[in-house]
Design an enzyme around this catalytic site. Structure first.
Site, PDB file in Angstrom:
ATOM      1  N   ASP A  95     -70.990 -77.552 -39.754  1.00 16.53           N
ATOM      2  CA  ASP A  95     -72.339 -77.837 -40.258  1.00 16.53           C
ATOM      3  C   ASP A  95     -72.954 -76.633 -40.976  1.00 16.53           C
ATOM      4  OD1 ASP A  95     -72.582 -76.236 -38.081  1.00 16.53           O
ATOM      5  OD2 ASP A  95     -74.109 -77.439 -37.065  1.00 16.53           O
ATOM      6  N   ARG A 138     -57.537 -51.911 -65.570  1.00 20.92           N
ATOM      7  CA  ARG A 138     -58.363 -52.743 -66.459  1.00 20.92           C
ATOM      8  C   ARG A 138     -59.680 -52.004 -66.668  1.00 20.92           C
ATOM      9  NH1 ARG A 138     -57.942 -57.186 -64.067  1.00 20.92           N
ATOM     10  NH2 ARG A 138     -59.853 -57.481 -62.864  1.00 20.92           N
ATOM     11  N   GLU A 140     -63.472 -52.924 -68.257  1.00 20.08           N
ATOM     12  CA  GLU A 140     -64.261 -54.065 -68.741  1.00 20.08           C
ATOM     13  C   GLU A 140     -65.715 -53.680 -68.925  1.00 20.08           C
ATOM     14  OE1 GLU A 140     -64.491 -57.388 -65.979  1.00 20.08           O
ATOM     15  OE2 GLU A 140     -65.057 -58.721 -67.630  1.00 20.08           O
ATOM     16  N   GLU A 191     -62.197 -56.643 -71.997  1.00 23.77           N
ATOM     17  CA  GLU A 191     -61.537 -56.246 -70.753  1.00 23.77           C
ATOM     18  C   GLU A 191     -60.014 -56.239 -70.814  1.00 23.77           C
ATOM     19  OE1 GLU A 191     -61.773 -59.336 -67.656  1.00 23.77           O
ATOM     20  OE2 GLU A 191     -63.278 -60.322 -68.898  1.00 23.77           O
ATOM     21  N   TYR A 194     -50.673 -53.987 -66.381  1.00 18.34           N
ATOM     22  CA  TYR A 194     -50.343 -54.186 -64.967  1.00 18.34           C
ATOM     23  C   TYR A 194     -48.838 -54.049 -64.772  1.00 18.34           C
ATOM     24  CZ  TYR A 194     -54.891 -56.261 -65.744  1.00 18.34           C
ATOM     25  OH  TYR A 194     -56.185 -56.453 -66.152  1.00 18.34           O
ATOM     26  N   HIS A 253     -56.514 -61.760 -59.695  1.00 16.44           N
ATOM     27  CA  HIS A 253     -57.645 -62.280 -58.931  1.00 16.44           C
ATOM     28  C   HIS A 253     -57.574 -61.897 -57.447  1.00 16.44           C
ATOM     29  CE1 HIS A 253     -58.616 -65.464 -62.220  1.00 16.44           C
ATOM     30  NE2 HIS A 253     -59.027 -64.263 -62.526  1.00 16.44           N
ATOM     31  N   HIS A 268     -64.561 -62.917 -72.632  1.00 14.80           N
ATOM     32  CA  HIS A 268     -65.185 -64.233 -72.545  1.00 14.80           C
ATOM     33  C   HIS A 268     -66.670 -64.066 -72.778  1.00 14.80           C
ATOM     34  CE1 HIS A 268     -66.412 -62.871 -68.488  1.00 14.80           C
ATOM     35  NE2 HIS A 268     -65.183 -62.416 -68.381  1.00 14.80           N
ATOM     36  N   ASP A 306     -70.523 -58.186 -65.517  1.00 16.86           N
ATOM     37  CA  ASP A 306     -69.094 -58.294 -65.184  1.00 16.86           C
ATOM     38  C   ASP A 306     -68.433 -56.987 -65.622  1.00 16.86           C
ATOM     39  OD1 ASP A 306     -66.482 -59.088 -64.772  1.00 16.86           O
ATOM     40  OD2 ASP A 306     -66.488 -60.695 -66.259  1.00 16.86           O
ATOM     41  N   HIS A 318     -53.687 -61.590 -69.672  1.00 16.31           N
ATOM     42  CA  HIS A 318     -54.921 -62.395 -69.725  1.00 16.31           C
ATOM     43  C   HIS A 318     -55.611 -62.216 -71.070  1.00 16.31           C
ATOM     44  CE1 HIS A 318     -57.252 -58.702 -68.894  1.00 16.31           C
ATOM     45  NE2 HIS A 318     -56.369 -58.433 -67.946  1.00 16.31           N
TER      46      HIS A 318
HETATM   47  N1  GLY Z   1     -64.502 -60.937 -63.164  1.00 17.81           N
HETATM   48  C1  GLY Z   1     -63.867 -61.983 -63.861  1.00 17.81           C
HETATM   49  C2  GLY Z   1     -63.480 -61.588 -65.190  1.00 17.81           C
HETATM   50  O1  GLY Z   1     -63.435 -60.423 -65.496  1.00 17.81           O
HETATM   51  O2  GLY Z   1     -63.263 -62.407 -66.043  1.00 17.81           O
HETATM   52 MN    MN Z   2     -64.473 -58.917 -64.492  1.00 22.10          MN
HETATM   53 MN    MN Z   3     -64.683 -60.692 -67.269  1.00 19.52          MN
END
Ligand code: GLY
Ligand code: MN
Ligand code: MN
Length: 445
Positions: free
Chosen positions: A53, A412, A414, A388, A392, A242, A356, A270, A352
């Protein structure tokens, strides 16, 4: 608390939430794209059970919030044309002292009408009857499926044409107003300063979760929260895109990658930074870091008004493909490294996208890339994107051979970037990324 007070002092004043006048203008802009014989229903996100719950903390639906500012559970908005004007009704729960004693205060019908930019508040009890009538008298229904089961039932039992309102709203959301940019700058500043504190505190004997707690504690201390689960991966964990278990100890000689951002009035930041646990990059770590940094800088420079979305990915990719050859990691031609369509051998290590859109959703609406029959977006003032790139070299990879020299390195970098007439504006500039700055900062508490 000292470290958080230092952040408070550097932050300055929190900008105001989006005002009612701006939200009314959004409603008008949205409705002006609709036929007058329609009803547009914008529902809220459902609640999700965490355990028996106990529920996950509810997060409002970004479209509903964009149009009305509503941030509670339950609210559903309906827009229709009354012959003279477009009207916005909001379905909410009425006041109920007994229920509020358990589950918290409700604005109720009066509170919703007085404090939100809507034309009428309606008891949610009436939603089925009310929406059924609206749907019956409309020719077209605009509706986002799978948010509110009750709304889905009403819409799906009608035989009316159903359209998705998201295309219209996404085109609006992709360009940020001055007020939105101010909120995003603040979200970027808060996350940047939180990353700085994590770097300052970092040292051997700590765990990934300690760095997570510094960053997320800083968000909470400033009445914010994470925009997505924080990633704190050290050593080989940094090579898992991730990873968010954040449960390993930090080891001397490892790089730790932190990807963490916060939300201010719904607007996300981000940021990713990668830094050595002991404050000093090894020679191979430094080489990879410098390559990713040069790629990231090239990506930011490609954030020019009038350029296509793909320009950013092309810019980062060119640098990485050449750099991997120069470091002897790829033994091939530049053409083979890059591939015919940016799908060459460099993708073994950079798997990747370059970025975005960023906004009310961390992976914000608006697309960008070609696809879904949509043309590629052209970079336009007011867009906010992330840049970003990363490399890796997971020691755990079985599909490719990784030289032990590079094994266990994940980097990375970003930043959040505003597209502007006079060139890109890095919203996350308060977070250092040069090697000398990082080495000076890590463990310097
Ligand atoms: N934190 C998710 C990304 O960098 O897209
Ligand atoms: Mn990110
Ligand atoms: Mn991002």
């Amino acid at each position: 608390m000292m470290m958080y007070e230092r952040v408070t002092a550097a932050l300055g004043e929190r900008p105001p939430a989006i005002g009612h006048a701006e939200m009314r203008q959004r409603q008008l802009d949205f409705c002006s794209e609709l036929p007058t014989d329609c009803v547009a229903i914008i529902a809220n996100n459902p609640t999700a059970i965490r355990s028996r719950d106990t529920h996950h903390r509810h997060r409002f639906n970004s479209y509903l919030h964009y149009l009305t500012g509503w941030h509670g559970e339950e609210g559903v908005a309906a827009f229709y044309f009354d012959g003279d004007d477009w009207k916005c009704h909001l379905y909410v729960q009425p006041r109920d002292v007994e229920k509020e004693t358990w589950t918290g205060r409700r604005p109720g019908l009066e509170g919703a009408l007085a404090n939100w930019p809507i034309d009428q508040s309606v008891d949610r009890e009436n939603i089925v009857n009310d929406l059924t009538k609206m749907v019956e008298s409309a020719a077209v229904i605009y509706h986002i499926e799978n948010l509110d089961e009750i709304v889905d039932d009403v819409v799906n039992t009608s035989a009316k044409e159903i359209r998705d309102p998201r295309k219209i709203l996404d085109n609006m959301r992709v360009i940020k107003s001055d007020a939105e940019i101010a909120l995003m700058q603040y979200a970027a500043d808060l996350a940047a300063l939180a990353h700085v504190e994590a770097m300052r505190e970092c040292g051997q004997g700590m765990g990934e979760w300690h760095l997570q707690s510094i960053i997320e504690g800083c968000f909470l201390y400033h009445q914010s929260e994470w925009a997505y689960p924080s990633i704190v991966g050290s050593g080989d964990n940094a090579t898992i895109l991730h990873y968010n278990e954040n449960s390993d100890s930090l080891h001397d000689g490892d790089v730790v990658l932190i990807d963490a951002g916060c939300e201010i009035d719904g607007y996300a930041s981000d940021i990713t930074r990668s830094f050595p646990v002991n404050g000093k990059f090894t020679a191979p770590q430094k080489q990879i870091y410098e390559l990713v940094l040069q790629s990231q800088i090239a990506g930011i420079e490609a954030c020019k008004v009038g350029s296509p979305w793909s320009a950013m990915h092309h810019a980062t990719s060119h640098v990485l493909a050449q750099g991997l050859i120069d470091l002897g990691i790829l033994d091939c031609t530049y053409e083979e490294a890059l591939g015919d369509n940016y799908n060459g051998l460099y993708r073994n290590f950079f798997m990747h996208g370059t970025g975005h859109f960023l906004g009310l959703d961390v992976h914000d609406v608006g697309g960008g890339r070609q696809g879904d029959g949509e043309p590629e977006r052209i970079l336009t003032p007011g867009m906010v994107v992330t840049i970003e790139p990363g490399l890796y070299f997971g020691a755990w990879r079985e599909d490719i051979e990784i030289d032990p020299k590079w094994a266990g390195i994940g980097i990375r970098i970003e930043d959040d970037v505003l597209i502007a007439e006079n060139g890109p504006v890095v919203l996350t500039a308060k977070c250092p990324k040069e090697i000398t700055e990082i080495e000076a900062l890590v463990g310097s508490k």
